[in-house]
Design a protein around this motif. Sequence first.
Motif, short mmCIF file in Angstrom:
data_model
loop_
_atom_site.label_atom_id
_atom_site.label_comp_id
_atom_site.label_asym_id
_atom_site.label_seq_id
_atom_site.Cartn_x
_atom_site.Cartn_y
_atom_site.Cartn_z
N ARG A 176 33.56 35.27 36.51
CA ARG A 176 33.93 35.29 37.93
C ARG A 176 32.76 34.91 38.85
O ARG A 176 32.90 35.00 40.07
CB ARG A 176 34.41 36.70 38.33
CG ARG A 176 35.66 37.17 37.60
CD ARG A 176 36.88 36.35 38.03
NE ARG A 176 38.10 36.88 37.45
CZ ARG A 176 38.87 37.81 38.03
NH1 ARG A 176 38.52 38.30 39.20
NH2 ARG A 176 39.97 38.22 37.43
N GLU A 191 41.73 25.24 43.05
CA GLU A 191 42.75 26.20 42.68
C GLU A 191 42.12 27.55 42.32
O GLU A 191 42.68 28.61 42.58
CB GLU A 191 43.56 25.68 41.50
CG GLU A 191 44.62 26.63 40.98
CD GLU A 191 45.71 26.94 42.00
OE1 GLU A 191 46.34 28.01 41.88
OE2 GLU A 191 45.91 26.12 42.92
N ARG A 192 40.93 27.49 41.73
CA ARG A 192 40.24 28.72 41.36
C ARG A 192 39.91 29.58 42.56
O ARG A 192 39.95 30.82 42.49
CB ARG A 192 38.96 28.38 40.58
CG ARG A 192 38.07 29.57 40.27
CD ARG A 192 36.83 29.16 39.49
NE ARG A 192 35.90 30.27 39.33
CZ ARG A 192 34.74 30.19 38.66
NH1 ARG A 192 34.41 29.05 38.08
NH2 ARG A 192 33.96 31.25 38.58
N PHE A 193 39.59 28.94 43.70
CA PHE A 193 39.15 29.68 44.88
C PHE A 193 40.24 29.84 45.94
O PHE A 193 40.10 30.68 46.83
CB PHE A 193 37.94 28.98 45.50
CG PHE A 193 36.70 29.06 44.65
CD1 PHE A 193 35.84 30.13 44.75
CD2 PHE A 193 36.41 28.06 43.73
CE1 PHE A 193 34.70 30.21 43.97
CE2 PHE A 193 35.27 28.13 42.92
CZ PHE A 193 34.42 29.21 43.04
N ARG A 196 41.92 33.35 47.40
CA ARG A 196 41.17 34.44 46.79
C ARG A 196 40.19 35.05 47.79
O ARG A 196 39.90 34.48 48.84
CB ARG A 196 40.38 33.93 45.57
CG ARG A 196 41.18 33.19 44.53
CD ARG A 196 42.17 34.10 43.82
NE ARG A 196 42.58 33.56 42.54
CZ ARG A 196 43.56 32.68 42.38
NH1 ARG A 196 44.20 32.21 43.43
NH2 ARG A 196 43.90 32.26 41.17
N HIS A 197 39.66 36.21 47.42
CA HIS A 197 38.56 36.81 48.16
C HIS A 197 37.27 36.39 47.48
O HIS A 197 37.01 36.76 46.32
CB HIS A 197 38.68 38.33 48.18
CG HIS A 197 37.55 39.02 48.88
ND1 HIS A 197 37.24 40.36 48.69
CD2 HIS A 197 36.65 38.57 49.79
CE1 HIS A 197 36.21 40.69 49.44
NE2 HIS A 197 35.82 39.63 50.12
N VAL A 198 36.46 35.60 48.19
CA VAL A 198 35.24 35.04 47.62
C VAL A 198 34.03 35.63 48.34
O VAL A 198 33.96 35.62 49.57
CB VAL A 198 35.21 33.50 47.74
CG1 VAL A 198 33.94 32.94 47.08
CG2 VAL A 198 36.46 32.89 47.12
N THR A 220 41.95 31.52 51.74
CA THR A 220 40.75 32.09 51.13
C THR A 220 40.03 33.00 52.12
O THR A 220 39.82 32.64 53.28
CB THR A 220 39.79 30.98 50.65
OG1 THR A 220 40.45 30.22 49.64
CG2 THR A 220 38.51 31.57 50.08
N ARG A 280 39.54 42.90 39.35
CA ARG A 280 38.74 42.25 40.39
C ARG A 280 37.37 42.91 40.45
O ARG A 280 37.16 44.01 39.93
CB ARG A 280 39.46 42.35 41.74
CG ARG A 280 40.87 41.76 41.70
CD ARG A 280 41.63 42.03 42.96
NE ARG A 280 41.31 41.06 44.01
CZ ARG A 280 41.81 41.12 45.25
NH1 ARG A 280 42.62 42.12 45.59
NH2 ARG A 280 41.50 40.20 46.14
N ASP A 295 37.44 38.38 44.08
CA ASP A 295 37.95 37.56 42.98
C ASP A 295 36.89 36.65 42.39
O ASP A 295 36.85 36.44 41.17
CB ASP A 295 39.11 36.70 43.48
CG ASP A 295 40.29 37.54 43.93
OD1 ASP A 295 40.87 38.24 43.09
OD2 ASP A 295 40.61 37.50 45.15
N GLU A 296 36.05 36.10 43.24
CA GLU A 296 35.00 35.17 42.80
C GLU A 296 33.73 35.42 43.59
O GLU A 296 33.78 35.80 44.77
CB GLU A 296 35.44 33.71 42.99
CG GLU A 296 36.71 33.30 42.28
CD GLU A 296 36.51 33.13 40.79
OE1 GLU A 296 35.35 33.02 40.35
OE2 GLU A 296 37.53 33.08 40.06
#
Length: 443
Positions: A176, A191-193, A196-198, A220, A280, A295-296
């Motif tokens: 992650r 798509e990975r990000f 999401r919550h980065v 995002t 997460r 998430d990332e």
Amino acid sequence: MSELPVVVVGAGPIGLAAAAEVLERGLEPVVLERGSRAGASVAQWNHVRLFSQWSELVDPAAGRLLEATGWERPAAEDYPTGQEWVACYLAPLAAAFGERVRFGTEVVGVARRGRDRVVDHGRDTEPLTVHVRHADGREELITARAVIDASGTWTNPNPLGGDGLSALGERAAADRITYRVPDLGDPVVRERFAGRHVAVAGSGHSALTALVALTAVEGTRVSWILRRGSVGATFGGGEADQLPARGALGLRAKEAVDAGLVQVVSGFRTEAVARDEQGRLVLRSGDGRTVEAVDEVVVVTGFRPELSWLSELRLELDATLQAPVALAPLIDPNVHSCGTVYPHGAKELAHPEPNVYLAGMKSYGRAPTFLAMTGYEQVRSIAAALAGDHEAAGRVELVLAETGVCGGAGLFDEPAADASSGGCCGGSADPELISLSAPSTDR
């Protein structure tokens, strides 16, 4: 040793420039590159547009070498991407050297022939030995009159942990965490990000690049993790920046923060990374605060030099920055003022080990204030010194645009320190890699 080559480690911008300067001086260069192509590290951020123009990205000697082959110089005022820097300059330059550039060749050690670092006798008269490993596993020993290490720091990023070491659980959460500005132009990466919550950790221009890019991805949510006590002058000089593209980046990042697209978490030094019941991530700081449901994580906290394969050489490195001791006080980001990188060359880059130089980003150790043209001037001076032209080696001239870098974490932990910074000053940068990118992915 006059018939022996000058070994240059790394076929990036500074390594190939060193080879061009050495060749122009009548010496024979051999460039050893671990990757399979010129600018292998640059190729890993090929989606990023530099904030330096072509006029600042072509080494003078390299340009003369290329022009002799019929190469057409790019428009001086254009800002290339990393991909364009490789395709239009570094790849043709490597090709111009022919077999002098060897790919798939990793340097695993450098020493003085027949002497480990403890032995005094004969160090001034024996050549250097460069131990290499080829991609097929074959080993080779190359004897050299001098070694210029321009291998950079790209492959050795700093960790997320606030104490300079990996945070507890950081390695376990590697699936992650990324240590590069993501290429959101790639559909798979985007798509990975997306949605999401980065969490973005870092205060330099690479972090600003990531912030601006991620806020343009629909759905995002971005948290900005800062070790320093406040945002302060992190956004840089803005319209006053002598590198306009860099100033524009800072302004766009500030707009994103002011618009509420980014949640700023300041004074947060990550101590541990854990997973919640949903898988997460939860980031915990040393003071007990947490950033939850992540998430990332994008970690862009700078780089550090890899020195292990130089262990048998007598290097004189600053205890703090791991840069040559004569250079360190001139570039220290804890005290360094905007645009005041003192002109430096072979004299400041020399070590007790004769004819061994660290150049380019590697010479700056952990200091993030490097620009490509600084490295070009370094290797011009080094080549002159190796050729015995000490007058030219000492005639170092370097005029830089204001760097927007006035201090490191040591000055910025407290809000008061931020408030006292000058108008053109900003946070720590990774100038060789920082830039404005293609639409909505500015760096």
